[in-house]
Design a protein around this motif. Structure first.
Motif, short mmCIF file in Angstrom:
data_model
loop_
_atom_site.label_atom_id
_atom_site.label_comp_id
_atom_site.label_asym_id
_atom_site.label_seq_id
_atom_site.Cartn_x
_atom_site.Cartn_y
_atom_site.Cartn_z
N CYS A 16 -5.60 -4.89 -4.93
CA CYS A 16 -5.74 -5.06 -3.47
C CYS A 16 -4.43 -4.60 -2.97
CB CYS A 16 -6.26 -6.39 -3.08
SG CYS A 16 -7.65 -7.11 -3.95
N ARG A 17 -4.31 -3.52 -1.99
CA ARG A 17 -3.20 -3.20 -1.51
C ARG A 17 -3.12 -3.42 -0.13
NH1 ARG A 17 -4.35 1.35 -4.99
NH2 ARG A 17 -3.18 1.24 -6.73
N ILE A 18 -2.05 -3.96 0.33
CA ILE A 18 -2.00 -4.38 1.89
C ILE A 18 -0.53 -3.50 2.49
CG2 ILE A 18 -3.02 -6.32 1.46
CD1 ILE A 18 -0.26 -7.85 1.42
N ASP A 55 0.83 -1.22 -0.14
CA ASP A 55 -0.08 -0.04 0.10
C ASP A 55 0.77 1.17 -0.11
OD1 ASP A 55 0.89 0.08 2.46
OD2 ASP A 55 -0.85 0.21 3.61
N HIS A 78 0.05 6.74 1.67
CA HIS A 78 -0.70 5.58 1.76
C HIS A 78 -1.60 5.52 0.72
CE1 HIS A 78 0.27 3.50 5.58
NE2 HIS A 78 0.93 4.84 5.87
N GLN A 126 -6.90 1.33 -0.52
CA GLN A 126 -6.80 -0.20 -0.16
C GLN A 126 -7.28 -0.96 -1.61
OE1 GLN A 126 -8.77 -1.13 3.33
NE2 GLN A 126 -7.18 -0.49 4.71
N ARG A 127 -8.09 -0.37 -2.22
CA ARG A 127 -9.20 -1.01 -3.47
C ARG A 127 -8.85 -0.10 -4.63
NH1 ARG A 127 -9.74 -6.57 -2.45
NH2 ARG A 127 -10.08 -6.71 -0.08
N GLN A 181 -6.00 -12.12 1.23
CA GLN A 181 -6.21 -11.72 -0.36
C GLN A 181 -6.41 -12.76 -1.03
OE1 GLN A 181 -7.37 -8.63 -0.55
NE2 GLN A 181 -7.02 -8.12 1.65
#
Length: 389
Positions: free
Chosen positions: A83-85, A61, A70, A73-74, A102
């Motif tokens: 999808c970011r983590i 992310d 940041h 997230q989506r 995920q």
């Protein structure tokens, strides 16, 4: 061991064998980051949206070049879910265990690069039955630093992790040779595809004394040696210009500007930080040559893209560039540790361009065609089909 060099038909891909299936790509950096790895994954996944039912990219992310920012997230890009983590630790081995959350619904998992994700998903693979494949992208041997430690890790941790993957796609012959020593039954050579349209025919139509180099400001790119060569070149002919297009990495923008100033190249070297593809095309219109003093490349996509633009490359003879030079006659190899000799190679390349009357530019564009994405996409479909069998 022989290398499988399957050459697919140039025809359109056949009806998809992956209908109703979901593929999840896991990669440490993705859009909006721009670079060889990120561009490769983006080009691959956007060709899969009509082949798989769902295509998802799981990534970190934060961009390594902007660690305090940041990202959402989506996200969606080219019809692909992103999808970011979160992660912690060093960019060289970012820890992101939430990747496990995920992977739901995946029929196949494609891990890009040999890093935390490669090892962690291998370690946790017994809890899943989802087949996994990986692409090496040069492994982690980009510099000579910590070579003994890297070798120890490769022959222990990487060897163990590799055993959990159904297939290992090596993007260069040097990667193939290395990974064949630890996973001989799982490796296959699938050289990277390049986006030949992005910079297609963008170079100056008439020979001009302009050079361009493209890439992150990382230590392995050896911009210091490239600037040493430029110093020699300008002493011989002050009309030469070098354009450096890239983004901060191991070296910051300030570091590069200092290197330029210390060598007295302020009027001969133009630095372009974070340029768009459109801006790079405009820069290429002022150039006839591509230069790189990089001591390590996973494959050398920038060189292929340079050829597609009609630029004649003068590059360091690292393993990747030597391999490409065998396939593209116009690629010239020069050891930039000897800046005077490298400057001579640049002058010789320019003289050849002038002598060919445009023929060498046309030949470079034509030669890049062997690295089109149609071939690469087909080879990856074969790769997935074998993993799912």
């Amino acid at each position: 061991m022989t290398i499988d060099r399957v050459l697919p038909d140039a025809a359109d891909l056949a009806p998809s064998p992956f209908s109703g299936r979901t593929i999840v790509h896991v990669v440490r950096q993705f859009y909006p980051m721009v670079g060889g790895l990120e561009d490769f994954v983006r080009n691959l996944v956007r060709r899969q949206t009509d082949r798989f039912d769902r295509v998802r990219v799981v990534t970190l992310d934060r961009l390594f070049i902007e660690p305090d920012k940041h990202l959402p997230q989506r996200d969606t890009l080219d019809g692909v879910e992103i999808c970011r983590i979160p992660f912690r630790g060093s960019p060289r081995y970012p820890l992101a265990p939430s990747v496990l959350s995920q992977l739901q619904g995946a029929d196949i998992i494609h891990v890009h690069a040999i890093d935390f994700f490669f090892d962690f998903l291998a370690l946790t693979s017994l809890a899943r039955r989802t087949p996994m494949v990986t692409t090496t992208h040069g492994g982690f041997f980009h510099t000579a630093s910590y070579r003994q430690l890297k070798s120890l890790w490769f022959n222990s941790v990487t060897r163990t992790s590799a055993s959990r993957y159904k297939g290992i796609a090596c993007c260069s012959e040097s990667d193939f040779a290395r990974f064949a020593t630890i996973a001989p039954t799982r490796v296959r050579l699938i050289e990277n595809g390049a986006d030949l349209e992005k910079f297609g025919s963008a170079s100056a139509e008439r020979p001009g004394k302009g050079l361009i180099t493209i890439g992150r400001f990382s230590h392995n790119k050896r911009l210091d040696l490239l600037l040493d060569m430029m110093q020699q070149l300008v002493r011989r002919d002050p009309d030469w210009r070098l354009h450096i297009a890239g983004s901060a990495s191991d070296w910051s923008e300030a570091d590069i500007r200092q290197m330029i100033d210390v060598r007295g190249l302020g009027s001969s070297v133009i630095l372009h930080v974070g340029p768009s593809n459109t801006q790079i095309r405009e820069i290429m219109q002022q150039c006839s040559l591509f230069a790189s003093a990089s001591e390590y490349e996973g494959f050398g996509i920038a060189l292929i893209e340079a050829l597609s633009a009609g630029l004649v490359p003068v590059v360091e003879p690292n393993a990747a560039f030597q391999s490409l030079a065998q396939k593209h006659a116009m690629v010239r190899l020069a050891r930039f540790a000897d800046p005077a000799a490298a400057a001579g190679s640049v002058q010789a390349a320019y003289a050849a361009l002038e002598g060919e009357g445009g023929g060498l530019r046309v030949a470079a564009i034509a030669s890049s065609g062997q690295h089109g994405w149609a071939q690469t996409a087909k080879l990856y479909e074969d790769f997935y089909r074998t993993a799912l069998a």
